[in-house]
Write an enzyme that holds these catalytic residues in place. Sequence first.
Site, PDB file in Angstrom:
ATOM      1  NE  ARG A   1      37.674 -86.715  15.807  1.00 29.89           N
ATOM      2  CZ  ARG A   1      37.137 -87.478  16.760  1.00 29.89           C
ATOM      3  NH1 ARG A   1      36.987 -86.986  17.965  1.00 29.89           N
ATOM      4  NH2 ARG A   1      36.754 -88.701  16.510  1.00 29.89           N
TER       5      ARG A   1
ATOM      6  NE  ARG B   1      33.328 -89.805  17.217  1.00 23.04           N
ATOM      7  CZ  ARG B   1      32.181 -89.637  17.907  1.00 23.04           C
ATOM      8  NH1 ARG B   1      31.020 -89.704  17.284  1.00 23.04           N
ATOM      9  NH2 ARG B   1      32.204 -89.409  19.205  1.00 23.04           N
TER      10      ARG B   1
ATOM     11  CG  HIS C   1      34.624 -95.308  18.989  1.00 25.62           C
ATOM     12  ND1 HIS C   1      35.724 -95.034  19.763  1.00 25.62           N
ATOM     13  CD2 HIS C   1      34.193 -94.119  18.509  1.00 25.62           C
ATOM     14  CE1 HIS C   1      35.953 -93.733  19.719  1.00 25.62           C
ATOM     15  NE2 HIS C   1      35.051 -93.153  18.973  1.00 25.62           N
TER      16      HIS C   1
ATOM     17  CB  CYS D   1      31.180 -82.688  19.571  1.00 20.93           C
ATOM     18  SG  CYS D   1      32.934 -82.930  19.854  1.00 20.93           S
TER      19      CYS D   1
ATOM     20  CG  ASN E   1      32.479 -89.299  24.338  1.00 25.63           C
ATOM     21  OD1 ASN E   1      31.536 -88.974  25.028  1.00 25.63           O
ATOM     22  ND2 ASN E   1      32.383 -89.438  23.018  1.00 25.63           N
ATOM     23  CG  ASP E   2      38.950 -89.225  24.394  1.00 26.58           C
ATOM     24  OD1 ASP E   2      39.245 -90.319  24.908  1.00 26.58           O
ATOM     25  OD2 ASP E   2      38.814 -89.069  23.168  1.00 26.58           O
TER      26      ASP E   2
ATOM     27  CD  GLU F   1      39.004 -85.194  22.069  1.00 24.80           C
ATOM     28  OE1 GLU F   1      38.234 -86.149  22.053  1.00 24.80           O
ATOM     29  OE2 GLU F   1      39.903 -85.016  21.220  1.00 24.80           O
TER      30      GLU F   1
ATOM     31  NE  ARG G   1      35.951 -93.107  24.427  1.00 27.41           N
ATOM     32  CZ  ARG G   1      35.850 -92.170  23.503  1.00 27.41           C
ATOM     33  NH1 ARG G   1      36.705 -91.163  23.488  1.00 27.41           N
ATOM     34  NH2 ARG G   1      34.901 -92.207  22.608  1.00 27.41           N
TER      35      ARG G   1
HETATM   36  C1  PEP Z   1      35.065 -87.239  22.686  1.00 25.47           C
HETATM   37  O1  PEP Z   1      36.127 -87.710  23.108  1.00 25.47           O
HETATM   38  O2  PEP Z   1      34.161 -86.798  23.438  1.00 25.47           O
HETATM   39  C2  PEP Z   1      34.802 -87.193  21.242  1.00 25.47           C
HETATM   40  C3  PEP Z   1      33.750 -86.548  20.764  1.00 25.47           C
HETATM   41  O3  PEP Z   1      35.667 -87.867  20.411  1.00 25.47           O
HETATM   42  P1  PEP Z   1      35.640 -89.460  20.249  1.00 25.47           P
HETATM   43  O4  PEP Z   1      34.428 -89.992  20.975  1.00 25.47           O
HETATM   44  O5  PEP Z   1      35.585 -89.745  18.796  1.00 25.47           O
HETATM   45  O6  PEP Z   1      36.926 -89.839  20.888  1.00 25.47           O
HETATM   46 MG    MG Z   2      37.762 -88.056  21.729  1.00 27.21          MG
END
Ligand code: PEP
Ligand code: MG
Length: 379
Positions: free
Chosen positions: A146, A110, A8, A306, A258-259, A235, A269
């Site tokens: 979300r 988010r 993040h 996303c 990302n996840d 995800e 991550r």
């Molecule tokens: C993701 O996991 O790609 C996502 C968009 O959610 P976050 O990055 O907030 O976990």
């Molecule tokens: Mg995520």
Amino acid sequence: MEGGPTSHTAILARSAGITAVVGARGAAALAEGQEVIVDAASSQVIADPGPEQLAEAERRIEQRSAVQAAPVTPGTLADGTPVPLLANLGSPDGAQHAVELGAEGVGLFRTEFLFLSSDRAPSVEDQTAAYTELLKAFPGKKVVVRVLDASADKPLPFLTNDEEENPALGLRGIRALLAKQEILEDQLTALARAEAAAEADVWVMAPMVSTVEEAEQFTELASAHGLKTSGVMVEVPSSALLAEPILQRTGFASIGTNDLTQYAMAADRLLGSVASLQDPWHPAVLRLIREVGAAGQVTSKPVGVCGEAAADPLLAVVLVGLGATTLSMAPAALAEVRYELSQHTADSARAAAAAALGATSAAAAREAAREALATQHAQ
Ligand code: PEP
Ligand code: MG
């Protein structure tokens, strides 16, 4: 900066338009005042660059400025296929700037970012006020919100259990919300009230869905609260592989790369030491995305992306080729993605996707996509 490319801190740097490279070995040895080129696109920090490297960096900076200065138009491929470009936001504050940069709506709001510091669940009133402020910036536009995504990197003390040994695999995302359903119901109530107070088209989605039953349960709850469009984030590999039955039971899918990358590659991550595995170009990840794209086509349901992958201009073309119908990203990335999409047709995007899928590593997939697009251009 420590951490992975989608931790993040990295996401916040990107949303502030700050060029950043994470997990750069040797960065601590750089001296104050030493000249460096920070090339986030190729994840490199070049210390003491030579004249040719400097000239190349300046050429790219100029090219980038020209793209940033181009008129803001809706996302469209070279053959006219629309690919709406949406913004990822974590608070209503950034909404106006996103509109100025040409966001055609919001693809990921988010909500947990609003409540990271609270130790009590937010009230319906506080949430209604925050969501209404966001929605008012996007009259007539789609805003995908979300519901709270409590997780390893975004602990919400009122939702998460900090005694879990492995919170990335624990009671997080939709699991945590279904375990404390009153928090989810309050949020859905607040969203329905905000929707009634503004003119945006509200879509609501659940994070970290891993089963068909979770998708069903969330969709039923959202609909019971009067929210007409609900969907799920894909995800984790299980929901990518089950995308078709999931999409038969809900309104849309939004792929969180990302996840999805973290779980497909078993690479945390947040950890700089495995950052090189946290690469959505990996064909293993692309194959999972292909499953979701194909399920979207079979069920005629929208499939957005996303995760940070959508902000990589070349990968954005590949994602469209894999079946993504919208892309959502940090507003700072919109101009470059818009430009790259405008250079390629849907057929070229599919050819680039096929080439990338046939590779055996992330680097080879990127190269294969680049070559496929260059060949299509030359024809
Ligand atoms: C993701 O996991 O790609 C996502 C968009 O959610 P976050 O990055 O907030 O976990
Ligand atoms: Mg995520």
